[in-house]
Design a protein around this motif. Structure first.
Motif, PDB file in Angstrom:
ATOM      1  N   ILE A 354       7.593   0.227   0.870  1.00 58.99           N
ATOM      2  CA  ILE A 354       6.499   0.071  -0.092  1.00 58.99           C
ATOM      3  C   ILE A 354       7.066  -0.341  -1.446  1.00 58.99           C
ATOM      4  CG2 ILE A 354       4.537   1.193  -1.203  1.00 58.99           C
ATOM      5  CD1 ILE A 354       4.263   0.874   1.839  1.00 58.99           C
ATOM      6  N   LYS A 355       6.705  -1.507  -1.896  1.00 57.22           N
ATOM      7  CA  LYS A 355       7.155  -1.974  -3.212  1.00 57.22           C
ATOM      8  C   LYS A 355       6.379  -1.234  -4.296  1.00 57.22           C
ATOM      9  CE  LYS A 355       8.375  -6.607  -1.596  1.00 57.22           C
ATOM     10  NZ  LYS A 355       8.101  -8.057  -1.725  1.00 57.22           N
ATOM     11  N   ASN A 356       7.077  -0.909  -5.365  1.00 62.49           N
ATOM     12  CA  ASN A 356       6.453  -0.133  -6.437  1.00 62.49           C
ATOM     13  C   ASN A 356       5.819  -1.079  -7.450  1.00 62.49           C
ATOM     14  OD1 ASN A 356       5.820   1.746  -8.511  1.00 62.49           O
ATOM     15  ND2 ASN A 356       7.392   3.111  -7.706  1.00 62.49           N
ATOM     16  N   LYS A 357       4.543  -1.362  -7.239  1.00 65.17           N
ATOM     17  CA  LYS A 357       3.807  -2.213  -8.175  1.00 65.17           C
ATOM     18  C   LYS A 357       3.381  -1.428  -9.411  1.00 65.17           C
ATOM     19  CE  LYS A 357       3.803  -5.691  -5.270  1.00 65.17           C
ATOM     20  NZ  LYS A 357       4.594  -6.921  -5.543  1.00 65.17           N
ATOM     21  N   PHE A 358       3.284  -0.125  -9.265  1.00 60.11           N
ATOM     22  CA  PHE A 358       2.787   0.730 -10.346  1.00 60.11           C
ATOM     23  C   PHE A 358       3.795   0.820 -11.487  1.00 60.11           C
ATOM     24  CE2 PHE A 358       1.858   4.828 -12.363  1.00 60.11           C
ATOM     25  CZ  PHE A 358       0.499   4.742 -12.531  1.00 60.11           C
ATOM     26  N   GLU A 361       8.989  -3.168  -9.633  1.00 60.68           N
ATOM     27  CA  GLU A 361       9.768  -3.237  -8.399  1.00 60.68           C
ATOM     28  C   GLU A 361      11.225  -2.855  -8.572  1.00 60.68           C
ATOM     29  OE1 GLU A 361       9.078  -6.621  -5.908  1.00 60.68           O
ATOM     30  OE2 GLU A 361       6.957  -6.730  -6.463  1.00 60.68           O
ATOM     31  N   ILE A 369       6.341   6.524  -5.473  1.00 60.21           N
ATOM     32  CA  ILE A 369       5.318   5.657  -4.886  1.00 60.21           C
ATOM     33  C   ILE A 369       3.948   6.294  -5.099  1.00 60.21           C
ATOM     34  CG2 ILE A 369       4.400   4.785  -2.695  1.00 60.21           C
ATOM     35  CD1 ILE A 369       7.286   4.436  -1.785  1.00 60.21           C
ATOM     36  N   ARG A 372      -2.171   4.446  -4.547  1.00 55.68           N
ATOM     37  CA  ARG A 372      -2.774   3.117  -4.593  1.00 55.68           C
ATOM     38  C   ARG A 372      -1.844   2.071  -3.987  1.00 55.68           C
ATOM     39  NH1 ARG A 372      -7.264   1.483  -3.894  1.00 55.68           N
ATOM     40  NH2 ARG A 372      -7.968   3.176  -5.264  1.00 55.68           N
ATOM     41  N   ASP A 373      -0.557   2.115  -4.339  1.00 55.46           N
ATOM     42  CA  ASP A 373       0.392   1.173  -3.736  1.00 55.46           C
ATOM     43  C   ASP A 373       0.462   1.358  -2.228  1.00 55.46           C
ATOM     44  OD1 ASP A 373       1.129  -0.287  -5.943  1.00 55.46           O
ATOM     45  OD2 ASP A 373       2.923   0.881  -6.381  1.00 55.46           O
ATOM     46  N   ASP A 376      -2.813  -0.152  -0.727  1.00 53.55           N
ATOM     47  CA  ASP A 376      -2.885  -1.606  -0.856  1.00 53.55           C
ATOM     48  C   ASP A 376      -1.938  -2.317   0.105  1.00 53.55           C
ATOM     49  OD1 ASP A 376      -4.777  -1.336  -2.829  1.00 53.55           O
ATOM     50  OD2 ASP A 376      -3.395  -1.717  -4.496  1.00 53.55           O
ATOM     51  N   GLN A 377      -0.754  -1.733   0.321  1.00 56.20           N
ATOM     52  CA  GLN A 377       0.247  -2.424   1.132  1.00 56.20           C
ATOM     53  C   GLN A 377       0.193  -2.083   2.622  1.00 56.20           C
ATOM     54  OE1 GLN A 377       4.209  -2.506  -0.847  1.00 56.20           O
ATOM     55  NE2 GLN A 377       3.109  -1.923  -2.718  1.00 56.20           N
TER      56      GLN A 377
END
Length: 458
Positions: A354-358, A361, A369, A372-373, A376-377
């Motif tokens: 899971i990439k950390n968009k919050f 990255e 994590i 929401r991330d 979404d992913q």
């Protein structure tokens, strides 16, 4: 003094038998003033106690308590510390709290720097908050071990990094603790071009002179989120720079083994991942005293998973699953999933990093994590019939992610159960992959005590 009142007196406890009442304030035990929970725990160990209690009207009374030596009195207070937690007085250039986005719950912005939490809960402290009385109390009560955020032993550089004029004095406090055999586990947040290189050499040398009181040192790379506007200019380590720090620390460790019989200092797993280097073998980490700083955690996870799979039944069946984890751990979890499927072909799973968009990255650990991330992913992925996540994604003791999304909301969005698994246990991870906690159609799980439960000590 701002002691909090007694919130609860446990039934059948020594305090209840002595007549201690809710709402009273415990001020003295056997004539010793109680300032906070450390005094309370230390002075209530004996079997015969005289408690001085202050009532709501300001009057005081004394009660006598008889109990077993070491037995808990049975009191709970309005706050865990019997006092307010002390906030940090520093302005550290690398502080993660300063890199948090706005609009999150208030508790996430609280910075603690409290020696009591270091002893009781393993929190790290900088020592800049300690008064002379508190330094002496740590020595007198032999409060040990404590966890110290060192970062550098150069007084001027420490003042610059912590933005606190008292920061340089803390190293002398450490030396005083060492003289009185107070055990210290230390942390260095390494920042490129700031406290690595020659500054790190000095720090390791100074800390080694306090051995054995300095019991271990973890070197971790600075975490840099996308929310650094107006803050000190920091960046993540490059691959080459991370490798240079590893080489520097390992050279020190080799010399330390020759001189002291211990490497004393280790880089966190994240440094090896940043450098693209394989993790050292488990024996390199000795007693693994710095697991909480991510030192040897992935190696231990792999070793435990291998042990767990040795006794796995090749005919084991379980619903298909997926694991959602941080980018840094994902390759290791993938390897465990592949080993599990090789041993038990009927159990199939996937791993999703899971990439950390919050936060950005550059943050790759699973513990940061957000819900929401995660949603979404994963929402358009093949999830199987269940999702496994590391338990450190959730607030301790609760089913809530950092962004206040609940576990139930994630389950509703994804349409499958989401199960937290102990983040640092390869045994629990393999059990979850193999469905040891899942009831299959036509099959009832035996009572828990009939399982052979893996144990890290085995």
């Amino acid at each position: 003094m701002s002691l909090t009142a007694i919130r609860e007196v446990a039934p059948h406890s020594p305090a209840r038998r002595a007549g201690v009442r809710v709402g009273e304030i415990l001020t003295h035990v056997n004539g010793k003033q109680i300032v906070d929970v450390l005094d309370y725990k230390f002075y209530t160990y004996d079997p015969i106690l005289m408690l001085t209690l202050r009532e709501a009207d300001g009057s005081s009374r004394t009660v006598r308590v008889r109990k077993m030596e070491g037995e808990d009195l049975g009191l709970e207070f309005e706050t865990y510390l019997m006092d307010r937690a002390r906030s940090c007085a520093n302005g550290c250039i690398f502080c993660f709290v300063d890199q948090m986005p706005p609009g999150m719950r208030e508790t996430l912005y609280f910075k603690d720097d409290d020696a009591r939490l270091s002893f009781l809960m393993g929190n790290y402290l900088t020592l800049t908050n300690l008064s002379p009385r508190e330094v002496q109390r740590i020595i007198d009560l032999r409060i040990s071990p404590i966890n110290v955020s060192v970062h550098t032993t150069d007084p001027e550089l420490r003042v610059e990094m912590l933005k606190n004029k008292r920061a340089g004095q803390s190293i002398e406090i450490m030396r005083r603790f060492a003289q009185h055999n107070i055990t210290m586990n230390c942390q260095i947040v390494s920042c490129p071009g700031v406290n690595d290189g020659p500054a790190l050499d000095r720090t390791l040398r100074d800390l080694s002179e306090m051995y054995p009181s300095v019991n271990s040192v973890a070197i971790v790379p600075v975490g840099v989120t996308k929310y650094r506007e107006g803050l000190y200019p920091l960046r993540p380590y490059t691959r080459e720079e991370a490798g240079a720090v590893i080489d520097q620390v390992e050279r020190f460790g080799d010399r330390s083994v020759e001189e002291r019989g211990t490497a004393l200092a280790w880089c966190s797993d994240e440094f090896y991942l940043l450098a693209g280097r394989p993790l050292p073998e488990k024996g390199y980490y000795e007693d693994m005293t710095q697991l909480e700083n991510g030192v040897g955690m992935l190696r231990l996870l792999m070793n435990q998973a291998e042990l767990a799979l040795e006794d796995a039944d090749p005919e084991q069946e379980a619903p298909p699953y997926c694991v959602a984890t941080g980018v840094s751990a994902a390759p290791f979890i993938q390897k465990i999933a592949e080993m599990a499927q090789a041993k038990c072909p009927k159990v199939k799973g996937r791993v999703y990093p899971i990439k950390n968009k919050f936060f950005g990255e550059t943050i790759t650990v699973s513990g940061l994590i957000t819900g929401r991330d995660l949603m979404d992913q994963l929402k358009d992925q093949e999830l199987g019939e269940r999702v496994l996540i590391p338990s450190n994604m959730l607030r301790s003791g609760e089913n809530v992610f950092l962004d206040d999304v609940t576990l139930e909301e994630v389950e509703q969005t994804l349409g499958v159960p989401v199960t937290p698994v102990e983040a640092d246990s390869g045994f629990d991870l393999v059990d979850a992959m193999l469905g040891m906690d899942v009831e299959l159609p036509g099959y009832t799980l035996p009572p828990q005590d009939e399982y052979y439960r893996y144990n890290p000590g085995n």
